[in-house]
Design a protein around this motif. Structure first.
Motif, PDB file in Angstrom:
ATOM      1  N   GLN A  35     -26.250 -68.827  -0.664  1.00 11.40           N
ATOM      2  CA  GLN A  35     -27.272 -68.702   0.183  1.00 11.40           C
ATOM      3  C   GLN A  35     -26.911 -68.816   1.669  1.00 11.40           C
ATOM      4  O   GLN A  35     -26.415 -69.716   2.190  1.00 11.40           O
ATOM      5  CB  GLN A  35     -28.291 -69.123   0.196  1.00 11.40           C
ATOM      6  CG  GLN A  35     -29.423 -68.792   1.178  1.00 11.40           C
ATOM      7  CD  GLN A  35     -31.062 -69.216   0.931  1.00 11.40           C
ATOM      8  OE1 GLN A  35     -32.142 -68.395   0.670  1.00 11.40           O
ATOM      9  NE2 GLN A  35     -31.162 -70.676   0.735  1.00 11.40           N
ATOM     10  N   TYR A  36     -27.039 -67.801   2.720  1.00 11.26           N
ATOM     11  CA  TYR A  36     -26.832 -67.988   4.075  1.00 11.26           C
ATOM     12  C   TYR A  36     -28.345 -67.572   4.708  1.00 11.26           C
ATOM     13  O   TYR A  36     -28.686 -66.545   4.462  1.00 11.26           O
ATOM     14  CB  TYR A  36     -25.795 -66.984   4.605  1.00 11.26           C
ATOM     15  CG  TYR A  36     -25.645 -66.943   6.231  1.00 11.26           C
ATOM     16  CD1 TYR A  36     -24.825 -67.831   6.837  1.00 11.26           C
ATOM     17  CD2 TYR A  36     -26.510 -66.113   6.937  1.00 11.26           C
ATOM     18  CE1 TYR A  36     -24.737 -67.910   8.081  1.00 11.26           C
ATOM     19  CE2 TYR A  36     -26.459 -66.115   8.242  1.00 11.26           C
ATOM     20  CZ  TYR A  36     -25.567 -67.181   8.956  1.00 11.26           C
ATOM     21  OH  TYR A  36     -25.459 -67.011  10.231  1.00 11.26           O
ATOM     22  N   LYS A  37     -28.648 -68.643   5.412  1.00  5.85           N
ATOM     23  CA  LYS A  37     -30.012 -68.531   6.016  1.00  5.85           C
ATOM     24  C   LYS A  37     -30.126 -69.435   7.242  1.00  5.85           C
ATOM     25  O   LYS A  37     -29.769 -70.539   7.500  1.00  5.85           O
ATOM     26  CB  LYS A  37     -31.138 -68.858   5.318  1.00  5.85           C
ATOM     27  CG  LYS A  37     -32.191 -68.621   5.648  1.00  5.85           C
ATOM     28  CD  LYS A  37     -33.638 -69.114   4.399  1.00  5.85           C
ATOM     29  CE  LYS A  37     -35.151 -68.517   4.609  1.00  5.85           C
ATOM     30  NZ  LYS A  37     -35.879 -69.022   3.668  1.00  5.85           N
ATOM     31  N   GLU A  38     -30.239 -68.636   8.437  1.00  5.32           N
ATOM     32  CA  GLU A  38     -30.268 -69.143   9.832  1.00  5.32           C
ATOM     33  C   GLU A  38     -29.103 -70.089  10.150  1.00  5.32           C
ATOM     34  O   GLU A  38     -29.116 -71.355  10.740  1.00  5.32           O
ATOM     35  CB  GLU A  38     -31.763 -69.909   9.858  1.00  5.32           C
ATOM     36  CG  GLU A  38     -32.887 -69.279   9.817  1.00  5.32           C
ATOM     37  CD  GLU A  38     -34.237 -69.831   9.746  1.00  5.32           C
ATOM     38  OE1 GLU A  38     -34.161 -71.015   9.902  1.00  5.32           O
ATOM     39  OE2 GLU A  38     -35.398 -69.161   9.831  1.00  5.32           O
ATOM     40  N   GLY A  39     -27.900 -69.525   9.935  1.00  9.10           N
ATOM     41  CA  GLY A  39     -26.517 -70.175  10.175  1.00  9.10           C
ATOM     42  C   GLY A  39     -26.319 -71.301   9.099  1.00  9.10           C
ATOM     43  O   GLY A  39     -25.292 -71.729   9.132  1.00  9.10           O
ATOM     44  N   LEU A 354     -30.197 -59.583   1.753  1.00 11.68           N
ATOM     45  CA  LEU A 354     -29.430 -58.872   0.813  1.00 11.68           C
ATOM     46  C   LEU A 354     -28.768 -59.745  -0.190  1.00 11.68           C
ATOM     47  O   LEU A 354     -28.277 -60.750   0.189  1.00 11.68           O
ATOM     48  CB  LEU A 354     -28.167 -57.966   1.654  1.00 11.68           C
ATOM     49  CG  LEU A 354     -27.151 -57.552   0.876  1.00 11.68           C
ATOM     50  CD1 LEU A 354     -27.629 -56.438  -0.170  1.00 11.68           C
ATOM     51  CD2 LEU A 354     -25.961 -57.002   1.472  1.00 11.68           C
ATOM     52  N   ILE A 355     -28.826 -59.408  -1.382  1.00 10.64           N
ATOM     53  CA  ILE A 355     -28.159 -60.199  -2.631  1.00 10.64           C
ATOM     54  C   ILE A 355     -27.099 -59.113  -2.813  1.00 10.64           C
ATOM     55  O   ILE A 355     -27.190 -57.788  -3.371  1.00 10.64           O
ATOM     56  CB  ILE A 355     -29.104 -60.076  -3.902  1.00 10.64           C
ATOM     57  CG1 ILE A 355     -30.395 -60.844  -3.687  1.00 10.64           C
ATOM     58  CG2 ILE A 355     -28.331 -60.632  -5.178  1.00 10.64           C
ATOM     59  CD1 ILE A 355     -31.255 -60.818  -4.597  1.00 10.64           C
ATOM     60  N   THR A 356     -25.905 -59.635  -2.787  1.00 10.69           N
ATOM     61  CA  THR A 356     -24.383 -59.152  -3.070  1.00 10.69           C
ATOM     62  C   THR A 356     -23.285 -59.781  -3.560  1.00 10.69           C
ATOM     63  O   THR A 356     -23.759 -61.129  -3.549  1.00 10.69           O
ATOM     64  CB  THR A 356     -24.246 -58.308  -1.649  1.00 10.69           C
ATOM     65  OG1 THR A 356     -23.051 -57.422  -1.925  1.00 10.69           O
ATOM     66  CG2 THR A 356     -23.923 -59.463  -0.626  1.00 10.69           C
ATOM     67  N   SER A 397     -22.144 -64.215  -6.563  1.00 11.23           N
ATOM     68  CA  SER A 397     -23.385 -63.793  -5.942  1.00 11.23           C
ATOM     69  C   SER A 397     -23.735 -64.547  -4.631  1.00 11.23           C
ATOM     70  O   SER A 397     -23.255 -65.622  -4.372  1.00 11.23           O
ATOM     71  CB  SER A 397     -24.360 -63.467  -6.811  1.00 11.23           C
ATOM     72  OG  SER A 397     -25.697 -62.790  -6.075  1.00 11.23           O
ATOM     73  N   SER A 398     -24.400 -63.694  -3.715  1.00  9.05           N
ATOM     74  CA  SER A 398     -24.786 -64.378  -2.272  1.00  9.05           C
ATOM     75  C   SER A 398     -26.127 -63.671  -2.176  1.00  9.05           C
ATOM     76  O   SER A 398     -26.281 -62.632  -2.508  1.00  9.05           O
ATOM     77  CB  SER A 398     -23.681 -64.028  -1.419  1.00  9.05           C
ATOM     78  OG  SER A 398     -23.418 -62.646  -1.065  1.00  9.05           O
ATOM     79  N   LEU A 399     -26.743 -64.595  -1.318  1.00  8.72           N
ATOM     80  CA  LEU A 399     -28.017 -63.959  -0.783  1.00  8.72           C
ATOM     81  C   LEU A 399     -28.023 -64.125   0.620  1.00  8.72           C
ATOM     82  O   LEU A 399     -27.975 -65.190   1.359  1.00  8.72           O
ATOM     83  CB  LEU A 399     -29.141 -64.769  -1.372  1.00  8.72           C
ATOM     84  CG  LEU A 399     -30.704 -64.625  -0.746  1.00  8.72           C
ATOM     85  CD1 LEU A 399     -31.096 -63.047  -0.828  1.00  8.72           C
ATOM     86  CD2 LEU A 399     -31.716 -65.521  -1.229  1.00  8.72           C
ATOM     87  N   LEU A 400     -27.852 -63.323   1.435  1.00 15.74           N
ATOM     88  CA  LEU A 400     -27.611 -63.230   2.794  1.00 15.74           C
ATOM     89  C   LEU A 400     -28.971 -62.932   3.450  1.00 15.74           C
ATOM     90  O   LEU A 400     -29.432 -61.566   3.420  1.00 15.74           O
ATOM     91  CB  LEU A 400     -26.447 -62.289   3.183  1.00 15.74           C
ATOM     92  CG  LEU A 400     -25.108 -62.598   2.508  1.00 15.74           C
ATOM     93  CD1 LEU A 400     -24.148 -61.369   2.741  1.00 15.74           C
ATOM     94  CD2 LEU A 400     -24.675 -63.787   2.507  1.00 15.74           C
ATOM     95  N   TRP A 401     -29.513 -63.469   4.422  1.00 19.72           N
ATOM     96  CA  TRP A 401     -30.531 -63.204   5.327  1.00 19.72           C
ATOM     97  C   TRP A 401     -29.863 -62.717   6.490  1.00 19.72           C
ATOM     98  O   TRP A 401     -29.030 -63.359   7.183  1.00 19.72           O
ATOM     99  CB  TRP A 401     -31.508 -64.372   5.594  1.00 19.72           C
ATOM    100  CG  TRP A 401     -31.949 -65.121   4.174  1.00 19.72           C
ATOM    101  CD1 TRP A 401     -31.662 -65.850   3.404  1.00 19.72           C
ATOM    102  CD2 TRP A 401     -33.166 -64.392   3.626  1.00 19.72           C
ATOM    103  NE1 TRP A 401     -32.405 -66.041   2.293  1.00 19.72           N
ATOM    104  CE2 TRP A 401     -33.537 -65.261   2.414  1.00 19.72           C
ATOM    105  CE3 TRP A 401     -34.080 -63.145   3.866  1.00 19.72           C
ATOM    106  CZ2 TRP A 401     -34.476 -64.681   1.444  1.00 19.72           C
ATOM    107  CZ3 TRP A 401     -35.281 -62.762   2.823  1.00 19.72           C
ATOM    108  CH2 TRP A 401     -35.155 -63.668   1.697  1.00 19.72           C
ATOM    109  N   ILE A 402     -30.508 -61.455   7.169  1.00 20.85           N
ATOM    110  CA  ILE A 402     -30.047 -61.094   8.266  1.00 20.85           C
ATOM    111  C   ILE A 402     -30.044 -61.902   9.523  1.00 20.85           C
ATOM    112  O   ILE A 402     -31.101 -62.190   9.851  1.00 20.85           O
ATOM    113  CB  ILE A 402     -30.626 -59.503   8.328  1.00 20.85           C
ATOM    114  CG1 ILE A 402     -30.017 -58.442   7.280  1.00 20.85           C
ATOM    115  CG2 ILE A 402     -30.219 -58.831   9.807  1.00 20.85           C
ATOM    116  CD1 ILE A 402     -30.711 -57.113   7.322  1.00 20.85           C
TER     117      ILE A 402
END
Length: 405
Positions: A35-39, A354-356, A397-402
């Motif tokens: 997971q990427y969220k707020e850096g 995005l889940i990718t 997988s990854s969960l990426l917050w824009i």
């Protein structure tokens, strides 16, 4: 806006062969999830996904279904001819319609060993089908454009049944192996429904019925779009000027209920896969086209979002324009094509997360990821490699917050 100069070398990274997942894990939801969220980067498992999404999230996934698009014929001389279905051209270009056709169809294809296939020669295949045998013929009608006509000797059988009975799973070329029995189910999402893709929307491969039950129990909503993934998704960028890359055109089908659901969840939309992102953002630009009076056809050219404008409509205005158009014309579904090219400089209009999976270096998809993450994409991919994540279609997988400021 002015189209930024893109140096493709900035979007390359070293992907060792051993990091490419050649086979799926035994359990779909057992993959790792970054997971990427707020850096901040965190390492979890895909089974944690219900805990990571806010209760008010609208999860949008692509319900396309992969067809066994690789057809194998044997010439009488013994030469093997491999025909890979790309896109239909006749009697219709509409994928759902041509899949149900019970008469000859013509497709644009890729042909392996084409030099061995003589002009005018009709290839024949014998296909076991429900205790009987169907004879499938393939005729090369245009060598330059690689158009092939397919016909079969049972007028009660649809083309989709012929393909399902005779074709091979179209595994990505980088897996560098023949498909096996498990690929028939595992290179397909559990929610696949509408036949027509020649590549899987692989972010969705991690979902299970149990995961969906947990998501629904939390109050997370779902919506479906259809984008029939084309083989162009694997095409490497070869142009020194990235914007000259010939983006593949892919067919979109979306119903009014989905568009209205997105309208009621703006600011809370998470896409499952890059194909869902491309669909959602393309729909926004279709709404812009309607508002600008630039035609009623849903056809988004690759650089349309980058055309200079004094101002652009809000997401609500654009999607309302589509709903109003559909109501005016009594439409429950809209269909069209998109070539949308999302690269750094693009501002997302609909998607917040995005889940990718993890994508190939120097590809159009890594450019999309860099658009979401900014320069942090290098840190994310570097950490995934260092943490032994599995890459590409059957990978983790990854969960990426824009990350757009």
């Amino acid at each position: 806006m002015q189209i930024p100069a893109i140096d493709l070398r900035e979007y390359e990274y070293t992907l060792p062969q051993e990091k490419i997942a050649k086979h799926p894990l035994a359990k779909r939801d057992a993959s790792k999830l970054l997971q990427y969220k707020e850096g901040e980067i965190s390492h979890l498992n895909f089974s944690n996904i219900p805990d990571l999404l806010p209760a008010e999230t609208l999860l949008v996934y692509n319900d396309t279904k992969v067809i066994p698009a690789r057809l194998i014929f044997q010439r009488e001389t013994g030469a093997r001819i491999e025909i890979f279905l790309l896109q239909p051209t006749s009697p219709t270009t509409v994928i759902p319609e041509i899949m149900l056709a019970k008469h000859p169809v013509i497709w644009e294809t890729m042909i392996g060993n084409a030099k061995k296939w003589k002009d005018g020669e009709v290839l024949k295949g014998l296909i076991p089908f429900k205790g009987d045998t169907i004879i499938l013929h393939a005729k090369l009608i245009d060598r330059e454009t690689r158009k092939v006509e397919f016909s079969w000797d049972n007028a009660e059988v649809a083309f989709v049944d012929v393909v399902e009975a005779s074709g091979e799973v179209p595994l990505p070329p980088y897996l560098n192996r023949k498909p096996i029995e498990e690929d028939k189910s595992r290179y397909q999402t559990v929610y696949s429904e509408k036949e027509g893709a020649v590549a899987a929307p692989t972010a969705g491969l991690h979902f299970t019925p149990e995961i969906f039950e947990q998501l629904r129990a939390k109050g997370i909503k779902e919506a479906q779009v259809t984008l029939h993934v084309s083989a162009g998704t694997f095409q490497p960028i070869k142009s020194s000027q990235v914007t000259e890359h010939p983006m593949h055109s892919e067919q979109i089908h979306v119903n009014r209920e989905t568009i209205e659901k997105i309208l009621s969840h703006l600011g809370k939309v998470v896409a499952v896969g890059t194909t869902s992102v491309r669909t959602l953002e393309s729909l926004y630009w279709y709404g812009v086209k309607l508002l600008e009076g630039k035609g009623e056809d849903l056809k988004i050219e690759k650089l349309f979002p980058y055309v200079s404008r004094e101002s652009v409509p809000s997401a609500q205005e654009a999607y309302e324009a589509i709903v109003n158009y559909m109501k005016k014309h009594g439409l429950q579904t809209i269909m069209g094509t998109t070539e949308i090219f999302i690269f750094p400089g693009y501002k997302f209009k609909i998607v917040q997360g995005l889940i990718t999976n993890f994508h190939q270096p120097g590809s159009t998809l890594i450019l999309l990821i860099a658009t979401i993450l900014g320069e942090d994409w290098k840190r994310v991919y570097g950490e995934a490699l260092a943490s032994d994540y599995r890459f590409l279609s059957y990978g983790d997988s990854s969960l990426l917050w824009i990350n757009q400021r």
